[in-house]
Design a protein around this motif. Structure first.
Motif: not given
Length: 220
Positions: A20-27, A107-108, A111, A115
């Motif tokens: 999940l984290l690796e597929s998110t641009p800001d994490t 998941p959202e 995230l 943040r």
């Protein structure tokens, strides 16, 4: 970029968080640990912005790990995850965690919580705050309904700030507080910031806990 360390005894859980984290641009997933003792060591090395912390783990659990991390005075903030709203969650918040979410959170939402914690905010929705405190109100103090306790931290608050602290203790949002006292949300935000600073609370959740401990907020 928000750097995140994941602490969980289950390899599949850690793998899922990593994906999940690796597929998110800001994490950015910077590491993992399978228990609290390893987490404390890895935080010293990696200095993550956020630690996603499971509670129930062998050896040093998430509560004790949170306590040690906060006591060390580092900048990492702790987001606690568990399946149940139980005494472990409240204990973790009292140990210094910055937020609490259920492990089945979407998941959202997870995230968004990461943040929020990274930005210095709490991630516990007011409704969940009330549910959490309602679940533990009989465990916080046997004489919770007694007189308000005196505390020097309260002496520094203005009358309005005292009212704001009580409202925070009831789990009200800034919008709800603004409506109750006929204030703008920006003014409420300023008041909340001053209250947190004066009582030495890291975040809104610590303010809620203090309000209950000092009997400013009482069970319905």
């Amino acid at each position: 970029m928000i750097t995140v360390l994941v602490v969980d005894a289950q390899p599949l859980q850690r793998f899922g968080f990593r994906m999940l984290l690796e597929s998110t641009p800001d994490t950015e997933f910077v590491g993992e640990a399978e228990n609290g003792a390893e987490a404390v060591r890895r935080i010293t090395e990696l200095r993550p912005d956020v630690v996603v912390m499971n509670i129930r783990m062998p050896g040093v659990d998430g509560i004790e790990a949170t306590r040690r991390i906060v006591a060390a005075g580092g900048r990492s903030r702790i987001l606690v995850l568990t399946f149940d709203v139980d005494r472990y969650a409240l204990a973790a918040l009292r140990a210094g965690a910055s937020g609490f979410l259920l492990k089945d959170t979407r998941p959202e939402e997870l995230l968004a919580g990461i943040r929020a914690v990274a930005a210095g905010d709490t991630v516990i929705a007011p409704a969940l705050t009330r549910r959490l405190l309602d679940a533990f109100v009989d465990r916080l103090d046997d004489d919770l309904c007694g007189l308000v306790r005196q505390d020097p931290r309260l002496d520094s608050l203005t009358d309005r700030e005292h009212e704001i602290l009580v409202a925070i203790g009831h789990g009200l949002t800034n919008g709800e507080i603004a409506q109750r006292f006929t204030l703008s949300e920006s003014t409420v935000k300023t008041h909340v910031g001053r209250v947190l600073a004066k009582i030495g609370a890291r975040d809104r959740i610590q303010a809620v806990t203090l309000a209950y401990d000092l009997r400013l907020t009482r069970p319905n």
